[in-house]
Design a protein around this motif. Structure first.
Motif, short mmCIF file in Angstrom:
data_model
loop_
_atom_site.label_atom_id
_atom_site.label_comp_id
_atom_site.label_asym_id
_atom_site.label_seq_id
_atom_site.Cartn_x
_atom_site.Cartn_y
_atom_site.Cartn_z
N ASN A 1 69.64 -20.17 -47.05
CA ASN A 1 68.37 -20.87 -46.87
C ASN A 1 68.50 -22.31 -47.33
O ASN A 1 69.14 -22.58 -48.35
CB ASN A 1 67.27 -20.21 -47.71
CG ASN A 1 66.52 -19.16 -46.94
OD1 ASN A 1 65.75 -19.48 -46.04
ND2 ASN A 1 66.74 -17.91 -47.30
N GLU A 2 67.86 -23.21 -46.59
CA GLU A 2 67.84 -24.62 -47.00
C GLU A 2 66.50 -25.23 -46.63
O GLU A 2 65.96 -24.96 -45.56
CB GLU A 2 68.96 -25.42 -46.30
CG GLU A 2 70.34 -25.04 -46.76
CD GLU A 2 71.41 -25.96 -46.21
OE1 GLU A 2 71.15 -27.16 -46.03
OE2 GLU A 2 72.51 -25.46 -45.97
N LEU A 3 65.97 -26.03 -47.54
CA LEU A 3 64.81 -26.87 -47.26
C LEU A 3 65.33 -28.27 -47.00
O LEU A 3 66.01 -28.85 -47.85
CB LEU A 3 63.85 -26.91 -48.45
CG LEU A 3 62.94 -25.70 -48.61
CD1 LEU A 3 62.24 -25.75 -49.95
CD2 LEU A 3 61.92 -25.65 -47.48
N ILE A 4 65.04 -28.80 -45.83
CA ILE A 4 65.54 -30.11 -45.42
C ILE A 4 64.38 -31.10 -45.38
O ILE A 4 63.33 -30.80 -44.81
CB ILE A 4 66.19 -30.02 -44.02
CG1 ILE A 4 67.28 -28.95 -43.98
CG2 ILE A 4 66.71 -31.39 -43.59
CD1 ILE A 4 68.40 -29.15 -44.96
N LEU A 5 64.58 -32.25 -45.97
CA LEU A 5 63.57 -33.30 -45.99
C LEU A 5 64.01 -34.47 -45.13
O LEU A 5 65.19 -34.81 -45.09
CB LEU A 5 63.36 -33.82 -47.41
CG LEU A 5 62.97 -32.81 -48.46
CD1 LEU A 5 62.87 -33.48 -49.82
CD2 LEU A 5 61.67 -32.12 -48.09
N ALA A 6 63.04 -35.09 -44.47
CA ALA A 6 63.25 -36.38 -43.81
C ALA A 6 62.68 -37.43 -44.75
O ALA A 6 61.54 -37.31 -45.19
CB ALA A 6 62.54 -36.42 -42.46
N VAL A 7 63.50 -38.42 -45.07
CA VAL A 7 63.11 -39.45 -46.04
C VAL A 7 63.23 -40.81 -45.37
O VAL A 7 64.26 -41.14 -44.79
CB VAL A 7 64.00 -39.39 -47.30
CG1 VAL A 7 63.60 -40.46 -48.30
CG2 VAL A 7 63.94 -38.00 -47.93
N LEU A 8 62.16 -41.59 -45.47
CA LEU A 8 62.12 -42.93 -44.91
C LEU A 8 61.67 -43.88 -46.01
O LEU A 8 60.59 -43.70 -46.58
CB LEU A 8 61.14 -42.98 -43.72
CG LEU A 8 61.01 -44.29 -42.98
CD1 LEU A 8 62.33 -44.67 -42.32
CD2 LEU A 8 59.91 -44.19 -41.94
N ALA A 9 62.52 -44.86 -46.33
CA ALA A 9 62.20 -45.83 -47.38
C ALA A 9 61.79 -45.13 -48.67
O ALA A 9 60.77 -45.44 -49.28
CB ALA A 9 61.13 -46.81 -46.91
N GLU A 10 62.57 -44.12 -49.05
CA GLU A 10 62.37 -43.35 -50.29
C GLU A 10 61.12 -42.46 -50.28
O GLU A 10 60.77 -41.87 -51.29
CB GLU A 10 62.34 -44.28 -51.52
CG GLU A 10 63.54 -45.19 -51.66
CD GLU A 10 64.88 -44.45 -51.67
OE1 GLU A 10 64.98 -43.41 -52.36
OE2 GLU A 10 65.82 -44.91 -50.99
N GLU A 11 60.43 -42.36 -49.14
CA GLU A 11 59.25 -41.51 -49.04
C GLU A 11 59.57 -40.29 -48.17
O GLU A 11 60.15 -40.42 -47.09
CB GLU A 11 58.07 -42.27 -48.43
CG GLU A 11 56.83 -41.43 -48.33
CD GLU A 11 55.66 -42.13 -47.66
OE1 GLU A 11 54.68 -41.43 -47.35
OE2 GLU A 11 55.73 -43.35 -47.43
N ILE A 12 59.17 -39.13 -48.64
CA ILE A 12 59.35 -37.90 -47.88
C ILE A 12 58.33 -37.90 -46.74
O ILE A 12 57.12 -37.97 -46.97
CB ILE A 12 59.17 -36.66 -48.77
CG1 ILE A 12 60.25 -36.64 -49.85
CG2 ILE A 12 59.19 -35.39 -47.93
CD1 ILE A 12 60.00 -35.63 -50.94
N VAL A 13 58.83 -37.85 -45.50
CA VAL A 13 57.94 -37.92 -44.33
C VAL A 13 58.05 -36.69 -43.44
O VAL A 13 57.37 -36.60 -42.43
CB VAL A 13 58.22 -39.21 -43.52
CG1 VAL A 13 57.86 -40.44 -44.34
CG2 VAL A 13 59.66 -39.27 -43.03
N GLY A 14 58.90 -35.73 -43.83
CA GLY A 14 59.04 -34.52 -43.04
C GLY A 14 59.77 -33.44 -43.80
O GLY A 14 60.49 -33.73 -44.77
N VAL A 15 59.58 -32.20 -43.37
CA VAL A 15 60.22 -31.06 -44.01
C VAL A 15 60.45 -29.96 -42.98
O VAL A 15 59.69 -29.84 -42.01
CB VAL A 15 59.38 -30.51 -45.19
CG1 VAL A 15 58.05 -29.97 -44.72
CG2 VAL A 15 60.15 -29.47 -45.99
N LEU A 16 61.49 -29.18 -43.18
CA LEU A 16 61.69 -27.94 -42.44
C LEU A 16 62.54 -27.00 -43.29
O LEU A 16 63.22 -27.43 -44.22
CB LEU A 16 62.34 -28.16 -41.07
CG LEU A 16 63.77 -28.68 -40.94
CD1 LEU A 16 64.83 -27.61 -41.25
CD2 LEU A 16 63.99 -29.18 -39.53
#
Length: 154
Positions: free
Chosen positions: A55-70
């Motif tokens: 299992n993995e939780l993946i984050l999308a990070v833009l300019a040090e801000e979390i903007v997405g997850v799956l």
């Protein structure tokens, strides 16, 4: 989308932002509890996910801000000669940044992980109350090849 978008594995300090993303739509508001502090159930689930090599939780990070997850889960099956499947769930992007390519990059990253792990298929579900999500996944090459059912146990 700006190429500065990064995908990374989630850490415990990211949990509140993850729950914020999951709760930030009509369906999520009905089932999530965005409180401070977060309910212990979220911490237990996060620790179980982090402790499971499949299992993995993946984050999308833009300019040090979390903007997405799956979340991506790898499951061995006896079908397909003992093949592995990757299941993508809990996909959310910041509602103000939808349509900017964040979701596409997250899904592409998850597909890359699935290939690295030797999965023969990537599967996902989306709620029928989210027709725009269904169209998004179709544009990425996913096909509605099976009928899925769920039984909620509580």
């Amino acid at each position: 989308m700006n190429t500065q978008l990064k995908c990374k594995k989630a850490e415990i300090q990211d949990l509140h932002k993850i729950i914020e993303l999951l709760a930030d739509d009509e369906l999520g508001r009905k089932r999530e509890r965005l409180e401070d502090p977060l309910p212990e159930s979220y911490i237990k689930a996060f620790n179980a996910i982090q402790g499971d090599p499949n299992n993995e939780l993946i984050l999308a990070v833009l300019a040090e801000e979390i903007v997405g997850v799956l979340q991506i889960t790898f499951t061995p099956y006896l079908t397909y000669q003992g093949g592995w499947r990757a299941t993508i769930e809990g996909v959310r992007t910041n509602k103000f940044l939808r349509g900017k390519g964040i979701g596409t990059q997250m899904i592409e990253w998850a597909i890359h992980l699935a290939k690295e792990r030797g999965a023969h298929v990537v599967q996902l579900t989306t709620d029928k109350q989210r027709p725009e999500a269904l169209e998004f996944y179709k544009r990425l090459g996913f096909r509605a090849s099976h009928e899925g059912l769920k039984l909620h146990l509580g």
